[in-house]
Design a protein around this motif. Structure first.
Motif, PDB file in Angstrom:
ATOM      1  N   GLY A   1      11.733  -0.624   8.689  1.00 49.86           N
ATOM      2  CA  GLY A   1      11.212   0.561   8.039  1.00 49.86           C
ATOM      3  C   GLY A   1      11.497   0.526   6.550  1.00 49.86           C
ATOM      4  N   PHE A   2      10.684   1.246   5.779  1.00 49.56           N
ATOM      5  CA  PHE A   2      10.822   1.268   4.316  1.00 49.56           C
ATOM      6  C   PHE A   2      10.655   2.689   3.809  1.00 49.56           C
ATOM      7  CE2 PHE A   2       9.238  -2.922   5.397  1.00 49.56           C
ATOM      8  CZ  PHE A   2       9.975  -3.780   4.579  1.00 49.56           C
ATOM      9  N   LEU A   3      11.425   3.037   2.784  1.00 54.42           N
ATOM     10  CA  LEU A   3      11.261   4.319   2.107  1.00 54.42           C
ATOM     11  C   LEU A   3      10.972   4.069   0.641  1.00 54.42           C
ATOM     12  CD1 LEU A   3      11.449   7.436   2.202  1.00 54.42           C
ATOM     13  CD2 LEU A   3      13.874   7.189   1.599  1.00 54.42           C
ATOM     14  N   PHE A   4       9.871   4.669   0.153  1.00 61.96           N
ATOM     15  CA  PHE A   4       9.458   4.529  -1.241  1.00 61.96           C
ATOM     16  C   PHE A   4       9.494   5.887  -1.930  1.00 61.96           C
ATOM     17  CE2 PHE A   4       7.450   1.166   1.166  1.00 61.96           C
ATOM     18  CZ  PHE A   4       7.771   0.044   0.410  1.00 61.96           C
ATOM     19  N   GLY A   5       9.930   5.887  -3.199  1.00 63.00           N
ATOM     20  CA  GLY A   5      10.022   7.110  -3.968  1.00 63.00           C
ATOM     21  C   GLY A   5       8.769   7.377  -4.778  1.00 63.00           C
ATOM     22  N   PRO A   6       8.706   8.539  -5.430  1.00 61.89           N
ATOM     23  CA  PRO A   6       7.524   8.929  -6.210  1.00 61.89           C
ATOM     24  C   PRO A   6       7.189   7.985  -7.363  1.00 61.89           C
ATOM     25  CG  PRO A   6       8.923  10.828  -5.773  1.00 61.89           C
ATOM     26  CD  PRO A   6       9.708   9.616  -5.366  1.00 61.89           C
ATOM     27  N   ASP A   7       8.126   7.116  -7.743  1.00 62.69           N
ATOM     28  CA  ASP A   7       7.832   6.110  -8.772  1.00 62.69           C
ATOM     29  C   ASP A   7       7.285   4.826  -8.172  1.00 62.69           C
ATOM     30  OD1 ASP A   7      10.099   5.175  -7.522  1.00 62.69           O
ATOM     31  OD2 ASP A   7      11.331   5.074  -9.343  1.00 62.69           O
ATOM     32  N   GLY A   8       7.137   4.802  -6.852  1.00 64.19           N
ATOM     33  CA  GLY A   8       6.611   3.628  -6.167  1.00 64.19           C
ATOM     34  C   GLY A   8       7.637   2.566  -5.864  1.00 64.19           C
ATOM     35  N   LYS A   9       8.884   2.804  -6.261  1.00 65.31           N
ATOM     36  CA  LYS A   9       9.933   1.808  -6.023  1.00 65.31           C
ATOM     37  C   LYS A   9      10.548   1.994  -4.640  1.00 65.31           C
ATOM     38  CE  LYS A   9      11.150   1.195 -10.893  1.00 65.31           C
ATOM     39  NZ  LYS A   9      12.225   1.309 -11.912  1.00 65.31           N
ATOM     40  N   ARG A  10      10.931   0.868  -4.046  1.00 66.98           N
ATOM     41  CA  ARG A  10      11.585   0.927  -2.737  1.00 66.98           C
ATOM     42  C   ARG A  10      12.980   1.502  -2.894  1.00 66.98           C
ATOM     43  NH1 ARG A  10      13.316  -4.207   0.946  1.00 66.98           N
ATOM     44  NH2 ARG A  10      15.145  -4.056  -0.384  1.00 66.98           N
ATOM     45  N   ILE A  11      13.273   2.550  -2.130  1.00 62.92           N
ATOM     46  CA  ILE A  11      14.603   3.142  -2.137  1.00 62.92           C
ATOM     47  C   ILE A  11      15.529   2.379  -1.205  1.00 62.92           C
ATOM     48  CG2 ILE A  11      15.921   5.218  -1.534  1.00 62.92           C
ATOM     49  CD1 ILE A  11      13.429   6.838  -2.359  1.00 62.92           C
ATOM     50  N   CYS A  12      15.047   2.089   0.000  1.00 63.01           N
ATOM     51  CA  CYS A  12      15.857   1.354   0.969  1.00 63.01           C
ATOM     52  C   CYS A  12      14.973   0.886   2.111  1.00 63.01           C
ATOM     53  CB  CYS A  12      17.009   2.212   1.498  1.00 63.01           C
ATOM     54  SG  CYS A  12      16.482   3.660   2.449  1.00 63.01           S
ATOM     55  N   SER A  13      15.550   0.066   2.977  1.00 60.81           N
ATOM     56  CA  SER A  13      14.893  -0.350   4.213  1.00 60.81           C
ATOM     57  C   SER A  13      15.879  -0.206   5.360  1.00 60.81           C
ATOM     58  CB  SER A  13      14.386  -1.791   4.106  1.00 60.81           C
ATOM     59  OG  SER A  13      15.467  -2.692   3.928  1.00 60.81           O
TER      60      SER A  13
ATOM     61  N   ARG B   1       0.829  -1.201   0.000  1.00 60.64           N
ATOM     62  CA  ARG B   1       0.000   0.000   0.000  1.00 60.64           C
ATOM     63  C   ARG B   1       0.868   1.257   0.000  1.00 60.64           C
ATOM     64  NH1 ARG B   1      -5.324   1.136   1.713  1.00 60.64           N
ATOM     65  NH2 ARG B   1      -5.707  -1.073   1.375  1.00 60.64           N
ATOM     66  N   ALA B   2       1.960   1.254   0.773  1.00 62.23           N
ATOM     67  CA  ALA B   2       2.842   2.420   0.824  1.00 62.23           C
ATOM     68  C   ALA B   2       3.482   2.687  -0.532  1.00 62.23           C
ATOM     69  CB  ALA B   2       3.906   2.235   1.900  1.00 62.23           C
ATOM     70  N   ALA B   3       3.905   1.625  -1.208  1.00 65.48           N
ATOM     71  CA  ALA B   3       4.498   1.784  -2.539  1.00 65.48           C
ATOM     72  C   ALA B   3       3.481   2.389  -3.507  1.00 65.48           C
ATOM     73  CB  ALA B   3       4.995   0.435  -3.051  1.00 65.48           C
ATOM     74  N   ALA B   4       2.248   1.915  -3.440  1.00 64.40           N
ATOM     75  CA  ALA B   4       1.193   2.428  -4.322  1.00 64.40           C
ATOM     76  C   ALA B   4       0.869   3.885  -4.007  1.00 64.40           C
ATOM     77  CB  ALA B   4      -0.059   1.575  -4.196  1.00 64.40           C
ATOM     78  N   LEU B   5       0.842   4.234  -2.726  1.00 62.23           N
ATOM     79  CA  LEU B   5       0.569   5.609  -2.331  1.00 62.23           C
ATOM     80  C   LEU B   5       1.661   6.550  -2.838  1.00 62.23           C
ATOM     81  CD1 LEU B   5      -0.605   5.030   1.333  1.00 62.23           C
ATOM     82  CD2 LEU B   5      -1.968   6.135  -0.458  1.00 62.23           C
ATOM     83  N   ALA B   6       2.914   6.140  -2.674  1.00 66.81           N
ATOM     84  CA  ALA B   6       4.028   6.969  -3.139  1.00 66.81           C
ATOM     85  C   ALA B   6       3.911   7.219  -4.640  1.00 66.81           C
ATOM     86  CB  ALA B   6       5.357   6.293  -2.790  1.00 66.81           C
ATOM     87  N   ARG B   7       3.591   6.174  -5.380  1.00 70.14           N
ATOM     88  CA  ARG B   7       3.458   6.293  -6.841  1.00 70.14           C
ATOM     89  C   ARG B   7       2.249   7.140  -7.226  1.00 70.14           C
ATOM     90  NH1 ARG B   7       2.758   1.356  -7.765  1.00 70.14           N
ATOM     91  NH2 ARG B   7       0.487   1.454  -7.899  1.00 70.14           N
ATOM     92  N   ASP B   8       1.120   6.871  -6.607  1.00 70.20           N
ATOM     93  CA  ASP B   8      -0.103   7.582  -6.979  1.00 70.20           C
ATOM     94  C   ASP B   8      -0.041   9.064  -6.615  1.00 70.20           C
ATOM     95  OD1 ASP B   8      -1.002   5.139  -7.802  1.00 70.20           O
ATOM     96  OD2 ASP B   8      -2.363   4.816  -6.115  1.00 70.20           O
ATOM     97  N   LEU B   9       0.608   9.379  -5.500  1.00 72.17           N
ATOM     98  CA  LEU B   9       0.645  10.754  -5.022  1.00 72.17           C
ATOM     99  C   LEU B   9       1.894  11.500  -5.472  1.00 72.17           C
ATOM    100  CD1 LEU B   9      -0.604  10.035  -1.383  1.00 72.17           C
ATOM    101  CD2 LEU B   9      -1.941  11.027  -3.261  1.00 72.17           C
ATOM    102  N   GLY B  10       2.880  10.762  -6.003  1.00 74.80           N
ATOM    103  CA  GLY B  10       4.116  11.377  -6.455  1.00 74.80           C
ATOM    104  C   GLY B  10       4.954  11.949  -5.325  1.00 74.80           C
ATOM    105  N   ILE B  11       4.999  11.236  -4.190  1.00 77.64           N
ATOM    106  CA  ILE B  11       5.717  11.709  -3.009  1.00 77.64           C
ATOM    107  C   ILE B  11       6.617  10.602  -2.469  1.00 77.64           C
ATOM    108  CG2 ILE B  11       3.867  13.296  -2.372  1.00 77.64           C
ATOM    109  CD1 ILE B  11       3.053  11.276  -0.190  1.00 77.64           C
TER     110      ILE B  11
END
Length: 283
Positions: free
Chosen positions: A99-111, A69-79
């Motif tokens: 913990g997880f960080l997702f970028g505006p493309d919805g991809k995981r940056i790191c954990s 859900r977090a990945a989808a939110l990051a992608r959908d909202l561009g944040i």
């Protein structure tokens, strides 16, 4: 550079799907207010004292509902969406508090896996042994985002200043402390620890917290905060229930604070000498 960051306060229950729905609603609220980075609390996915019941609803990170859900939110909202942490199945007897960080493309940056385990006995009778259920992390982490460098921590990590100093020395301008502090320890130490970590490193600090009485019976302190490099509280939530904190920050304030008090540059290596004195206490 000026931009908005957000801390999401939750009161997560035992159902990961409901918690994911609550997270999505609050993250969307923060994005609507202009936040480009949004952080959720520790254990966003579930707070559950019964470890057998918790393990029964866990998944690995590729199948976890909060992660998806977090990945989808990051992608959908561009944040950028930072899941402060959630319990992840490791494939052995232990879990990961990750913990997880997702970028505006919805991809995981790191954990980031929580390094310091909360193994304590409190005055009110509460006893916690995180190390019996969770495998401790071994790596500090920073992430270079387009607008700032982010340093990672989770809850009990805040009591270990060397972690934050190592991240600041590596360039971190925003420190993070997603948490589920107990009410007793929160009342005593939460704000002073957060402000100290911000001040001593000349960095912004974002701390999204759990707050309130949870389905499993525990009570968390809440009071999510966003703090500037001079130790000023820019935004603070109440002690219980959901909240969306949004603050506009200017990353130039980091350089200004570190210029006024250049303790990162002034730090020196030193040795420790122990002096022994014989005899007892004077009469």
């Amino acid at each position: 550079m000026t931009f908005k960051v957000a801390a999401i306060q939750m009161c997560s229950g035992v159902d990961p799907q409901k918690n994911a729905d609550d997270m999505a609603r609050l993250v969307r609220d923060a994005a609507a207010q202009g936040a480009v980075y949004v952080q959720t609390p520790e254990m966003t996915g579930a707070l559950q004292r019964n470890r057998a019941a918790l393990k029964a609803v866990l998944a690995d990170e590729d199948s976890d509902v909060i992660v998806a859900r977090a990945a989808a939110l990051a992608r959908d909202l561009g944040i950028f969406v930072h899941v402060g942490s959630t319990a992840i199945a490791r494939g052995d007897e232990k879990m990961a508090n990750r913990g997880f960080l997702f970028g505006p493309d919805g991809k995981r940056i790191c954990s980031y896996d929580k390094i310091h385990m909360f193994d304590v006995d409190l005055d009110n009778g509460e006893s916690w042994r995180e190390s019996s259920a969770y495998e401790a992390g071994t790596e500090a982490r920073v992430a270079n985002l387009p607008f700032a460098t982010l340093g990672f921590a989770i809850c009990y990590d805040v009591r270990f200043p060397q972690l934050f100093r190592s991240e600041a020395m590596a360039g971190a301008e925003i420190l993070t402390v997603p948490a589920a502090f107990t009410r007793q320890t929160g009342e005593a130490h939460w704000e002073i620890l957060l402000r100290a970590r911000a001040i001593e490193n000349g960095a912004f600090l974002v701390a999204a917290a759990q707050g309130g009485v949870h389905e499993d019976g525990r009570e968390t302190y809440g009071h999510s905060m966003i703090i500037d490099p001079w130790g000023r509280v820019l935004a603070e939530a109440g002690g219980a229930g959901e909240a969306v904190l949004v603050a506009e920050i200017d990353i130039a304030d980091v350089k200004a604070a570190r210029g006024k008090i250049p303790n990162l540059k002034n730090a020196r290596e030193f040795s420790l000498d122990r002096v022994a004195v014989s005899g007892g206490i004077p009469a």
